[in-house]
Design an enzyme around this catalytic site. Structure first.
Site, short mmCIF file in Angstrom:
data_model
loop_
_atom_site.label_atom_id
_atom_site.label_comp_id
_atom_site.label_asym_id
_atom_site.label_seq_id
_atom_site.Cartn_x
_atom_site.Cartn_y
_atom_site.Cartn_z
N THR A 323 0.85 -1.19 0.00
CA THR A 323 0.00 0.00 0.00
C THR A 323 0.88 1.24 0.00
O THR A 323 1.94 1.25 0.63
CB THR A 323 -0.95 0.01 1.22
OG1 THR A 323 -1.77 1.17 1.18
CG2 THR A 323 -0.18 0.01 2.53
N HIS A 375 2.35 -11.64 14.17
CA HIS A 375 3.40 -12.23 14.99
C HIS A 375 3.11 -13.69 15.34
O HIS A 375 4.00 -14.41 15.85
CB HIS A 375 3.56 -11.41 16.28
CG HIS A 375 4.93 -11.49 16.87
ND1 HIS A 375 5.93 -12.30 16.38
CD2 HIS A 375 5.47 -10.88 17.97
CE1 HIS A 375 7.01 -12.18 17.11
NE2 HIS A 375 6.77 -11.32 18.09
#
Length: 412
Positions: A323, A375
Site C-alpha cells: 500500500t 506475529h
C-alpha cells in the site's frame, strides 16, 4: 413474454448483493445488454446488464439487500419500443388518486385521542432501542418517540444523533447516508484484522537516490519503447518484495487454524483508491514478471478500479499486500494486515533529508517504509530481515533486481 431477471453470482463466496443504484426507471424501455443497475457485493461494484430488450418493471428498491438468484426486475419482451405506452401506464395511478383522499379526511378525527393524555409509554425505549441508545451513549429523554403512545422505537434509536452542544451560529447541517456493502465489508475486515491477529509493525528507511537515477536515465526510453507505459516506483517495490519473500518465505504464508499454508508463488495485492473506496486487486505471479510486465498489470488494474470495472476475480487471493500512502502525503503509518495474509508493506512520501554517508552529511531523497505482520506466524527475525532485504534491493537495484544490466531488465 415476461422475462425474470435474477441476480447473477459475482463469485463463489458471495451469497447476497445490494442494489446500489437503478440506472433506469420503472416502465422504461431497455435495450439488450444495456446497464440497468449497479449492484454492490462485499468485494466490488458490478453493473447488471439487461438480458433482453423490452419494458422493465423493478422488483427491488435502491438499498435493498437481495440474495444471489433472486428476481430483481421483469422485462416484457413483447412490449413495443415506442414511448407512447409509458405515459398511459403512468396515468392509471393518477386517476385513482382522488379515491385515496377519503381516508385522509378521517385521519384528523383519530389524531387528537392519543394526544389528549400523555401515555405511560411516552419516552420509553423498546429493548432493542435501549440497546442502540446505550451503544451511542444517548439519553432516551433526548429522543422523540414515534411509536404507539410516544414509545421510542428501534428506528428512532437508529436515527438518533448525539447532541453537538449549544449552537453559536453558522451552518450546522448533517447528512446520514448508508455505507455501501463494499465499505461495510472493508470495515468489518479491518476490525477483524485488529482483533484476530497479533499485529506488529517494524520500520526502516530507504535512500531513493539509486532508483531516481535509473528512472531519470531510462524513463523516456522506457515510455517510448513500451507504448507510453511509465516507469514508476511500484515495479521496483514489487520486485524488491518478491525477492524478499523468497528469502523469508514465512512472510508469504497464512494461518489456517492450527496449520500454516506456505506459497511458492507471490501474488501481490496492490491497494488502490477507487470511486467506491479502497480496493485491492492482485498482480498474479509477480515473481515471474518483468519491470514492464508489472507496470502494465498495475496500470490495467488501476484503470479498471477507477472506472468501476474491477471484478471479484481481480481482487481474489493475494499472498502479500503493498500500500502506498505516500501518494496522499503520508510520511509514516502502520498499515493494517489484509486478512488472511500475514504481511503488508507500507510505502510513504519521499522527502529530501540530511543523512550521514561515509562520514559526511548529504541530502538525499528518503522514504520511510513499514511492515505490519502477524506475529503468530512471523517472528521478529523474519520480519526485520524481510524489511532489510527490501531496503537493500531498493538501494542497490541494478545488482539485486536487474542482474547488473538495467537496460536489459527494462527491455530497452
Amino acid at each position: 413474454m415476461i422475462l425474470e431477471m435474477k441476480v447473477p453470482s459475482p463469485g463463489e463466496s458471495i451469497k447476497e448483493v445490494e442494489i446500489a443504484t437503478w440506472l433506469v426507471k420503472d416502465g422504461d424501455y431497455v435495450e439488450k445488454d444495456q446497464a440497468i443497475a449497479e449492484v454492490d457485493s462485499d468485494k466490488a461494484t458490478l453493473e447488471l446488464p439487461a438480458e433482453m430488450s423490452g419494458v422493465i418493471t423493478l422488483k427491488a428498491e435502491e438499498g435493498d439487500t437481495v440474495a444471489v438468484g433472486a428476481v430483481v426486475c421483469l422485462i416484457d419482451t413483447d412490449a413495443a419500443k415506442p414511448a407512447g405506452s409509458a405515459p398511459a401506464a403512468a396515468e392509471a395511478p393518477k386517476a385513482e388518486a382522488p379515491k385515496a383522499e377519503a381516508p385522509k379526511a378521517e385521519a384528523p378525527k383519530a389524531a387528537p385521542a392519543p394526544a389528549a393524555a400523555p401515555s405511560y409509554a411516552a419516552g420509553t425505549p423498546s429493548p432493542a432501542a435501549r440497546k442502540i441508545l446505550d451503544e451511542k451513549n444517548i439519553a432516551p429523554a433526548t429522543v422523540s418517540g414515534t411509536g404507539k403512545g410516544g414509545r421510542i422505537t428501534k428506528e428512532d434509536a437508529v436515527n438518533a444523533v448525539p447532541s453537538m452542544g449549544t449552537p453559536t451560529g453558522g451552518s450546522r447541517g448533517t447528512e446520514r447516508t448508508k455505507l455501501s456493502m463494499l465499505r461495510r465489508k472493508v470495515a468489518e475486515r479491518l476490525v477483524s484484522a485488529k482483533n484476530e491477529t497479533a499485529m506488529l509493525t517494524t520500520f526502516n528507511e530507504v535512500n531513493m537516490t539509486p532508483i531516481n537515477q535509473i528512472r531519470n536515465e531510462y524513463k523516456d526510453a522506457f515510455k517510448a519503447k513500451h507504448g507510453g507505459l511509465g516507469l514508476g516506483f511500484m515495479s521496483f517495490f514489487t520486485k524488491a518484495v518478491t525477492r524478499a519473500l523468497e528469502l523469508y518465505p514465512d512472510v508469504n504464508s497464512m494461518m489456517d487454524g492450527d496449520y500454516k499454508i506456505a506459497y511458492d508463488f507471490a501474488d501481490i495485492s496492490i491497494a488502490v483508491s477507487g470511486p467506491k473506496g479502497l480496493m485491492v486487486p492482485v498482480v498474479r505471479n509477480a515473481e515471474l514478471l518483468t519491470f514492464r510486465g508489472i507496470e502494465a498489470e498495475i496500470k490495467r488494474l488501476a484503470l479498471r478500479a477507477r472506472d468501476g470495472q474491477i471484478t471479484v476475480d481481480d481482487m481474489t487471493g493475494g499472498t502479500f499486500t503493498i500500500t502506498n500512502g505516500g501518494v496522499f502525503g503520508s510520511m509514516l503509518s502502520t498499515p493494517i494486515i489484509n486478512p488472511p495474509q500475514s504481511g503488508i508493506l507500507g510505502m510513504h512520501n519521499i522527502i529530501e533529508r540530511p543523512i550521514a554517508v561515509n562520514g559526511k552529511v548529504e541530502i538525499h531523497p528518503m522514504m520511510y517504509v513499514a511492515l505490519s505482520y502477524d506475529h503468530r506466524i512471523i517472528d521478529g527475525r523474519e520480519s526485520v530481515g524481510f524489511l532489510v532485504a527490501v531496503k537493500e534491493a531498493l538501494e542497490n537495484p541494478v545488482e539485486l533486481l536487474m542482474n547488473g544490466d538495467a537496460k536489459r531488465a527494462l527491455e530497452l
